[in-house]
Write a protein that holds these residues in place. Structure first.
Motif, PDB file in Angstrom:
ATOM      1  N   LEU A  38       6.014  -2.768   0.102  1.00 60.22           N
ATOM      2  CA  LEU A  38       6.946  -2.871   1.177  1.00 60.22           C
ATOM      3  C   LEU A  38       6.460  -2.393   2.322  1.00 60.22           C
ATOM      4  O   LEU A  38       7.143  -2.241   3.436  1.00 60.22           O
ATOM      5  CB  LEU A  38       8.170  -1.841   0.700  1.00 60.22           C
ATOM      6  N   ASP A  39       5.333  -1.380   2.338  1.00 62.08           N
ATOM      7  CA  ASP A  39       4.602  -0.935   3.635  1.00 62.08           C
ATOM      8  C   ASP A  39       4.060  -1.945   4.647  1.00 62.08           C
ATOM      9  O   ASP A  39       3.340  -2.965   4.021  1.00 62.08           O
ATOM     10  CB  ASP A  39       3.493  -0.077   3.052  1.00 62.08           C
ATOM     11  N   PRO A  40       4.606  -2.152   5.729  1.00 63.86           N
ATOM     12  CA  PRO A  40       4.129  -2.954   6.599  1.00 63.86           C
ATOM     13  C   PRO A  40       2.603  -3.135   6.648  1.00 63.86           C
ATOM     14  O   PRO A  40       2.094  -4.058   7.188  1.00 63.86           O
ATOM     15  CB  PRO A  40       4.837  -2.635   7.931  1.00 63.86           C
ATOM     16  N   HIS A  41       1.901  -1.911   6.452  1.00 64.63           N
ATOM     17  CA  HIS A  41       0.434  -1.776   6.702  1.00 64.63           C
ATOM     18  C   HIS A  41      -0.214  -2.891   5.507  1.00 64.63           C
ATOM     19  O   HIS A  41      -1.496  -3.144   5.736  1.00 64.63           O
ATOM     20  CB  HIS A  41      -0.188  -0.592   6.611  1.00 64.63           C
ATOM     21  N   ALA A  42       0.523  -2.821   4.191  1.00 69.50           N
ATOM     22  CA  ALA A  42       0.168  -3.725   3.158  1.00 69.50           C
ATOM     23  C   ALA A  42      -1.290  -3.174   2.607  1.00 69.50           C
ATOM     24  O   ALA A  42      -2.140  -4.249   2.043  1.00 69.50           O
ATOM     25  CB  ALA A  42       0.059  -5.206   3.470  1.00 69.50           C
ATOM     26  N   ASP A  43      -1.601  -1.812   2.643  1.00 69.47           N
ATOM     27  CA  ASP A  43      -2.766  -1.498   1.855  1.00 69.47           C
ATOM     28  C   ASP A  43      -2.714  -1.739   0.578  1.00 69.47           C
ATOM     29  O   ASP A  43      -4.038  -2.037   0.036  1.00 69.47           O
ATOM     30  CB  ASP A  43      -2.902   0.092   2.262  1.00 69.47           C
ATOM     31  N   ALA A  44      -1.824  -1.483  -0.072  1.00 67.66           N
ATOM     32  CA  ALA A  44      -1.781  -1.614  -1.484  1.00 67.66           C
ATOM     33  C   ALA A  44      -2.059  -3.084  -2.003  1.00 67.66           C
ATOM     34  O   ALA A  44      -2.794  -3.499  -2.862  1.00 67.66           O
ATOM     35  CB  ALA A  44      -0.572  -1.437  -2.103  1.00 67.66           C
ATOM     36  N   SER A  45      -1.592  -4.140  -1.101  1.00 63.04           N
ATOM     37  CA  SER A  45      -1.900  -5.510  -1.428  1.00 63.04           C
ATOM     38  C   SER A  45      -3.452  -5.928  -1.167  1.00 63.04           C
ATOM     39  O   SER A  45      -3.802  -6.604  -2.057  1.00 63.04           O
ATOM     40  CB  SER A  45      -1.072  -6.455  -0.340  1.00 63.04           C
ATOM     41  N   THR A  46      -3.931  -5.403  -0.216  1.00 65.86           N
ATOM     42  CA  THR A  46      -5.371  -5.465   0.072  1.00 65.86           C
ATOM     43  C   THR A  46      -6.035  -5.262  -1.057  1.00 65.86           C
ATOM     44  O   THR A  46      -7.210  -5.580  -1.524  1.00 65.86           O
ATOM     45  CB  THR A  46      -5.623  -4.768   1.425  1.00 65.86           C
ATOM     46  N   ALA A  47      -5.791  -3.769  -1.542  1.00 65.00           N
ATOM     47  CA  ALA A  47      -6.572  -3.085  -2.715  1.00 65.00           C
ATOM     48  C   ALA A  47      -6.644  -3.819  -3.867  1.00 65.00           C
ATOM     49  O   ALA A  47      -7.304  -3.727  -4.757  1.00 65.00           O
ATOM     50  CB  ALA A  47      -6.139  -1.720  -2.902  1.00 65.00           C
ATOM     51  N   LEU A  48      -5.312  -4.664  -4.065  1.00 71.37           N
ATOM     52  CA  LEU A  48      -5.122  -5.465  -5.159  1.00 71.37           C
ATOM     53  C   LEU A  48      -5.627  -6.809  -5.121  1.00 71.37           C
ATOM     54  O   LEU A  48      -5.373  -7.785  -5.812  1.00 71.37           O
ATOM     55  CB  LEU A  48      -3.647  -5.464  -5.497  1.00 71.37           C
ATOM     56  N   ILE A  73       7.181 -15.531  -4.524  1.00 72.65           N
ATOM     57  CA  ILE A  73       6.012 -15.433  -3.579  1.00 72.65           C
ATOM     58  C   ILE A  73       4.779 -14.612  -4.218  1.00 72.65           C
ATOM     59  O   ILE A  73       3.873 -13.979  -3.665  1.00 72.65           O
ATOM     60  CB  ILE A  73       6.468 -14.482  -2.430  1.00 72.65           C
ATOM     61  N   THR A  74       5.004 -14.240  -5.608  1.00 71.29           N
ATOM     62  CA  THR A  74       4.135 -13.537  -6.185  1.00 71.29           C
ATOM     63  C   THR A  74       2.954 -14.046  -6.570  1.00 71.29           C
ATOM     64  O   THR A  74       2.851 -15.418  -6.708  1.00 71.29           O
ATOM     65  CB  THR A  74       4.824 -12.938  -7.646  1.00 71.29           C
ATOM     66  N   VAL A  75       1.784 -13.237  -6.342  1.00 71.13           N
ATOM     67  CA  VAL A  75       0.537 -13.880  -6.437  1.00 71.13           C
ATOM     68  C   VAL A  75      -0.162 -12.939  -7.614  1.00 71.13           C
ATOM     69  O   VAL A  75       0.081 -11.471  -7.604  1.00 71.13           O
ATOM     70  CB  VAL A  75      -0.155 -13.462  -5.264  1.00 71.13           C
ATOM     71  N   GLN A  76      -1.262 -13.409  -8.407  1.00 72.03           N
ATOM     72  CA  GLN A  76      -1.919 -12.657  -9.293  1.00 72.03           C
ATOM     73  C   GLN A  76      -2.692 -11.665  -8.601  1.00 72.03           C
ATOM     74  O   GLN A  76      -3.698 -12.270  -7.834  1.00 72.03           O
ATOM     75  CB  GLN A  76      -2.456 -13.479 -10.593  1.00 72.03           C
ATOM     76  N   SER A  77      -3.153 -10.498  -9.051  1.00 68.79           N
ATOM     77  CA  SER A  77      -3.863  -9.524  -8.386  1.00 68.79           C
ATOM     78  C   SER A  77      -5.403 -10.041  -8.994  1.00 68.79           C
ATOM     79  O   SER A  77      -5.433 -10.477 -10.168  1.00 68.79           O
ATOM     80  CB  SER A  77      -3.826  -8.271  -8.988  1.00 68.79           C
ATOM     81  N   SER A  78      -6.491  -9.945  -8.136  1.00 71.20           N
ATOM     82  CA  SER A  78      -7.835 -10.407  -8.392  1.00 71.20           C
ATOM     83  C   SER A  78      -8.287  -9.289  -9.487  1.00 71.20           C
ATOM     84  O   SER A  78      -9.135  -9.481 -10.064  1.00 71.20           O
ATOM     85  CB  SER A  78      -8.876 -10.369  -7.338  1.00 71.20           C
ATOM     86  N   ALA A 236     -11.823  -3.155  -4.150  1.00 72.96           N
ATOM     87  CA  ALA A 236     -10.437  -3.832  -4.745  1.00 72.96           C
ATOM     88  C   ALA A 236     -10.646  -3.771  -6.436  1.00 72.96           C
ATOM     89  O   ALA A 236     -10.691  -4.974  -6.876  1.00 72.96           O
ATOM     90  CB  ALA A 236     -10.378  -5.196  -4.138  1.00 72.96           C
ATOM     91  N   TRP A 237     -11.045  -2.736  -6.990  1.00 74.80           N
ATOM     92  CA  TRP A 237     -11.204  -2.844  -8.281  1.00 74.80           C
ATOM     93  C   TRP A 237     -10.127  -1.618  -8.962  1.00 74.80           C
ATOM     94  O   TRP A 237      -9.874  -0.623  -8.453  1.00 74.80           O
ATOM     95  CB  TRP A 237     -12.489  -2.084  -8.404  1.00 74.80           C
ATOM     96  N   PRO A 238      -9.819  -1.865 -10.181  1.00 66.59           N
ATOM     97  CA  PRO A 238      -9.059  -0.793 -10.952  1.00 66.59           C
ATOM     98  C   PRO A 238      -9.722   0.237 -11.369  1.00 66.59           C
ATOM     99  O   PRO A 238     -11.066   0.154 -11.777  1.00 66.59           O
ATOM    100  CB  PRO A 238      -8.433  -1.709 -12.361  1.00 66.59           C
TER     101      PRO A 238
END
Length: 263
Positions: A38-48, A73-78, A236-238
């Motif tokens: 939900l964060d407009p900066h979308a940092d979590a998306s980038t890291a995923l 809209i869901t996308v599988q995390s890399s 972008a790694w677990p």
């Protein structure tokens, strides 16, 4: 399905890092999970390892919410098939509802009852996940409140510092007031301490202060101040698959916290 909001009214405390650590723990444990950014900066998306496509992001979806629409809209995390990771996770789901600046239209202080229902509506009826993690913006906006309204639990992230302790008090007070409105009630809440150093007396003092303020709501264990987390996110790694002792300590603590969340 357990829905957990990761929240803080003070920026820079590692809210997204906590979201990512819990997502990594869920992936390692084989728990089908969804991260909603939900964060407009979308940092979590980038890291995923995910980037929103035009109109296929959570902000755009929330403009006209429809039941169960988040699945569109869901996308599988890399992370599930990292090109360098020795083993992939072919049987485990980790999806992302990507964030973007499009959610800024709800990143405001004013809200209506209809606004509070938006996220709950788009998640409703989606049953392929056991865990949903919501990365909230670092402010008390309509986005944060609609995340709380949709959640079973809220985790407030705090650093062991004077200003962060004050910010955590504001977060928990706002959460109590939100519940007092009688429109929604969050069944459970907790405070998670991030970036703690065992060798720093100021941190020990602030953690003790947080314990006095919140008692059993203080989540155990605390998360250490580990610079390796920046490397993990940059790749972008677990964290559970990153080499070295620092990453191993972080991974173990995130797994312990996740186990407590899912009880």
């Amino acid at each position: 399905m357990q829905i957990v909001s990761i929240s803080s009214l003070k920026g820079g405390v590692g809210k997204s890092s906590v979201t990512l650590g819990l997502a990594s723990a869920a992936l390692e444990a084989g728990i089908p999970s969804l991260v909603i950014d939900l964060d407009p900066h979308a940092d979590a998306s980038t890291a995923l390892g995910v980037h929103a496509q035009p109109s296929r992001d959570i902000g755009s979806l929330l403009r006209n919410p429809k039941k169960g629409a988040v699945s569109k809209i869901t996308v599988q995390s890399s992370w599930t098939e990292h090109p360098i990771t020795p083993e992939s996770y072919p049987r485990t789901t980790l999806d992302v509802a990507p964030g973007s600046a499009a959610s800024s239209h709800l990143d405001r202080s004013g809200f209506t009852v209809k606004d509070l229902k938006r996220l709950e509506t788009v998640i409703q009826g989606v049953d392929k996940y056991e865990l949903v993690l919501i990365d909230c913006p670092p402010s008390l906006t309509a986005l944060t409140r609609m995340a709380w309204a949709a959640s079973h639990k809220v985790l407030s992230v705090a650093e062991p510092s004077l200003f962060s302790v004050a910010g955590t008090k504001r977060t928990m007070t706002a959460l109590a007031q939100f519940e007092g409105s009688k429109l929604w009630a969050v069944p459970a809440a907790g405070v998670i301490v991030n970036r703690a150093r065992d060798d720093f007396s100021e941190h020990a003092h602030r953690i003790s202060e947080l314990h006095e303020l919140f008692g059993e709501l203080l989540v155990q264990p605390t998360l250490p101040d580990a610079p390796v987390m920046q490397q993990v996110q940059g790749a972008a790694w677990p964290v559970h698959r990153w080499p070295g002792e620092q990453a191993a300590v972080l991974a173990e603590r995130f797994s312990t916290i996740l186990t407590g969340l899912l009880k």
